[in-house]
Motif scaffolding. Sequence first.
Motif, short mmCIF file in Angstrom:
data_model
loop_
_atom_site.label_atom_id
_atom_site.label_comp_id
_atom_site.label_asym_id
_atom_site.label_seq_id
_atom_site.Cartn_x
_atom_site.Cartn_y
_atom_site.Cartn_z
N GLN A 49 0.81 -1.21 0.00
CA GLN A 49 0.00 0.00 0.00
C GLN A 49 0.85 1.27 0.00
O GLN A 49 0.47 2.27 -0.60
N GLU A 52 1.87 1.83 -3.79
CA GLU A 52 1.00 1.48 -4.92
C GLU A 52 0.71 2.66 -5.84
O GLU A 52 0.36 2.46 -7.01
N ASN A 53 0.90 3.88 -5.36
CA ASN A 53 0.67 5.06 -6.20
C ASN A 53 1.95 5.65 -6.76
O ASN A 53 1.91 6.70 -7.42
N ARG A 54 3.07 5.01 -6.50
CA ARG A 54 4.34 5.49 -7.05
C ARG A 54 4.36 5.28 -8.56
O ARG A 54 3.95 4.24 -9.07
N THR A 55 4.87 6.27 -9.28
CA THR A 55 4.85 6.20 -10.74
C THR A 55 5.82 5.17 -11.29
O THR A 55 5.68 4.74 -12.44
#
Length: 346
Positions: A49, A52-55
């Motif tokens: 989590q 999970e939003n890392r590019t």
Amino acid sequence: MDVNKTVLVTGGSGFIGSHLVCALVCKHPDWRIINLDNLDYCCSRRSLQSIENRTNYTFIKGDVCNSRLVNYIFDTQNIDVVFHLAAKTHVESSFESPLSFQRVNVEGTRVLLSAAHRAQRPLHRFIYVSTDEVYGGASEQVFDETSPLMPNNPYSATKAAAEIQVLSYWEKYKFPVIITRSNNIYGPRQFTEKVIPRFISLLQHNKKCTIQGTLPKSRHFLFVDDAIEAFLLLLEKGTVGEIYNVGSSCEIPIMHLGREMVKMVKNVPDSHVNDWLEFVPDRPRVELKYPITCEKLQQLGWRARTTWGEGIRRTVKWYQDNPDFWSDTKEDHQPITEELQHRIQT
């Protein structure tokens, strides 16, 4: 290594894999990190989590035995490095379903090696994460990387078979493989079938720690952060075609481990510790210990830095702070998306 590398981690949602993926994503923001995982019962997307939003992070749900999917990844993603961790690992389960261990651990490795080797882009490293159990158990002998393989259960037999496949690609093609053989790795987010989280979980549910058999078994325990540091160091400095033991001098008798967990989780006096221990039948084949020497890895500058006291304290605290982490993972175990299934079949 150069910038802008693409790293494929198989089994990256599992216990060790998730720690490795997080380390790679955070340490190398200019690299692309791809996690291929089928989200089996012992895996959870919640382990990732924080990233999970890392590019620079991509998750692909899929089976490492799916040759179409694996070939598609190598054909389209310009993979430079592979960390192959995807495997079935629970020894007791391997006696019950050896064919499933054969499929994932041996056939999955074959599929991955074949796809990586046939890819147009030359691979920089293929690091296969194995286990000290391939040596077999011995009460006196200390194993180094030249010790013979003598696996004593279906799990370790499949890991040894996979190792032989990996080394064959080095011998025949000079394919840039490295093999690691690790002691028992422990830490936060490990599924509760393994001994340390199993003891913690049982005690949290007011159940006794179940000690398998009465033989004086012990294990060498390595904290997960130290294992990850070893893997990253081998990516940077490891010699291709070589095998490296990754271990710890921290040997803990299983009985002592049970007592320690009782004291830490239940906070009972010494006189009541035995009330929380229960002996149960042992598995079919028992190894007393797996002592390994890590001089070869230490020559590259690696040391296990986390003491047992610090590592087990951090581990117990995580399970106390996250008592429901493994209680419901149904949302993790959905089939591969129709869109991706279509792409890998066309």
